[in-house]
Design a protein around this motif. Structure first.
Motif, short mmCIF file in Angstrom:
data_model
loop_
_atom_site.label_atom_id
_atom_site.label_comp_id
_atom_site.label_asym_id
_atom_site.label_seq_id
_atom_site.Cartn_x
_atom_site.Cartn_y
_atom_site.Cartn_z
N SER A 75 -52.89 -65.44 -5.33
CA SER A 75 -53.53 -64.22 -4.82
C SER A 75 -53.78 -63.25 -5.96
O SER A 75 -54.87 -62.66 -6.08
CB SER A 75 -52.62 -63.56 -3.76
OG SER A 75 -52.47 -64.39 -2.65
N GLY A 95 -51.39 -60.56 -1.20
CA GLY A 95 -50.72 -61.86 -1.25
C GLY A 95 -49.54 -61.91 -0.30
O GLY A 95 -49.30 -62.91 0.37
N SER A 225 -46.02 -63.78 -7.10
CA SER A 225 -46.95 -62.76 -7.60
C SER A 225 -46.41 -62.09 -8.86
O SER A 225 -47.19 -61.72 -9.75
CB SER A 225 -47.21 -61.72 -6.51
OG SER A 225 -46.04 -60.98 -6.22
#
Length: 320
Positions: A75, A95, A225
């Protein structure tokens, strides 16, 4: 002060000491590599602790948490690659939303079957996600992955990004700990021990399993992330089944019945990989042997065995 208060004070002091060590890493390190290594330890620790909410506390062995870890990383990578690095932080939030939505959707399917079927279905969905990422070359970069992921603004500095990771990881682990030792966590432990009795007492087992599945997946995506900005690149291996296997190994090594066991397991494995990998090309074989020996010597995990030794010493002292 009561025994409970003394125990809480000791636990808080130990945790404060660990946090202080991580705070001092950029100050005491002699190279940016050591700061980068500490980032890996922190992020894998968060991934392992969030995974253990499923397995260690609820008894649900998922082989597919790499799907959410990779979703969090991709993401960030895709939005930074296509829209610019000013989208880095919004991409992290999106995300997490995507991971929560996907976990809710898949959770409705996989939790219904339970047991070994739950394990195999989570593996199947994770491998499906890996295949899509691997084959969709024009969008995801396929086997080449995505390069040049740079955090925006003030986070561009390696040291500042390290402290950002440290703050997010510690806050996340604190939240997970609060959940694990709350009435919700107690229900999860009861579900692991005797789900039929939990149903008899009027608790909805599947609803609580779905909640913890979504929570675990969300924090797994958060770990992914954060990792996107550490090395500046992501790759399809982040979604492969070996990533799920590695986080299982970390939990076993540290102790699945102890909340901080996976944190210790992740730290030990990352440091062993770094130490052995710097001296031999056969590092994976040697690491496998070392980990196998540790697991055989400490069947309850490093933290579990340490707690047992502490308990035995306390009983010995009382008997004198």
């Amino acid at each position: 002060m009561t025994n409970l208060g003394t125990r809480n004070l000791k636990a808080a002091s130990l945790w404060a000491f660990i946090v202080l060590i991580f705070v001092l890493v950029p100050v005491l390190s002699t190279s940016s590599y050591q700061v980068n290594l500490a980032c890996h330890v922190l992020i894998w620790s968060l991934f392992a602790v969030s995974f253990n909410m499923l397995w260690g506390i609820t008894g649900m062995l998922s082989l597919g948490q790499a799907l959410y870890y990779g979703l969090g990383a991709y993401s960030v990578g895709l939005m930074v690659d296509h829209l610019g690095r000013q989208w880095y932080l919004p991409a992290m939030g999106l995300g997490l939303l995507a991971a929560a939505a996907l976990a809710l959707l898949l959770g409705l399917l996989v939790i219904r079957v339970g047991g070994v079927y739950f394990t195999m279905l989570t593996l199947a969905f994770a491998q499906l996600g890996w295949q899509i990422t691997f084959k969709w070359y024009d969008f995801t970069g396929g086997d080449d992955g995505i390069q040049g992921i740079i955090p925006p603004g003030i986070l561009e500095s390696g040291t500042v990004y390290y402290y950002f990771v440290l703050a997010v990881v510690m806050l996340s682990i604190w939240i997970l700990k609060r959940m694990a030792f709350s009435p919700f966590g107690l229900v999860l432990r009861c579900v692991q021990q005797n789900p039929d009795r939990v149903r008899f007492l009027g608790r909805r087992v599947r609803r609580n399993q779905l909640r913890v599945y979504v929570i675990s997946s969300l924090f797994s995506a958060l770990a992914g992330s954060l990792m996107a900005g550490v090395d500046g690149s992501i790759h399809t291996d982040m979604l492969f089944w070996t990533t799920s296997g590695e986080v299982i190994l970390m939990s076993v090594l540290g102790g699945i019945n102890q909340f901080f066991g996976p944190f210790v397991g992740a730290t030990v494995i990352i440091l062993i990989e770094d130490l052995v990998g710097a001296h031999t090309e056969y590092w994976s074989l040697i690491i496998g042997i070392i980990i196998m020996v540790i697991v055989l010597v400490f069947p309850k995990g490093v933290v579990g065995e340490a707690m047992r030794a502490k308990s035995l010493l306390a009983k010995t002292g009382e008997g004198r």
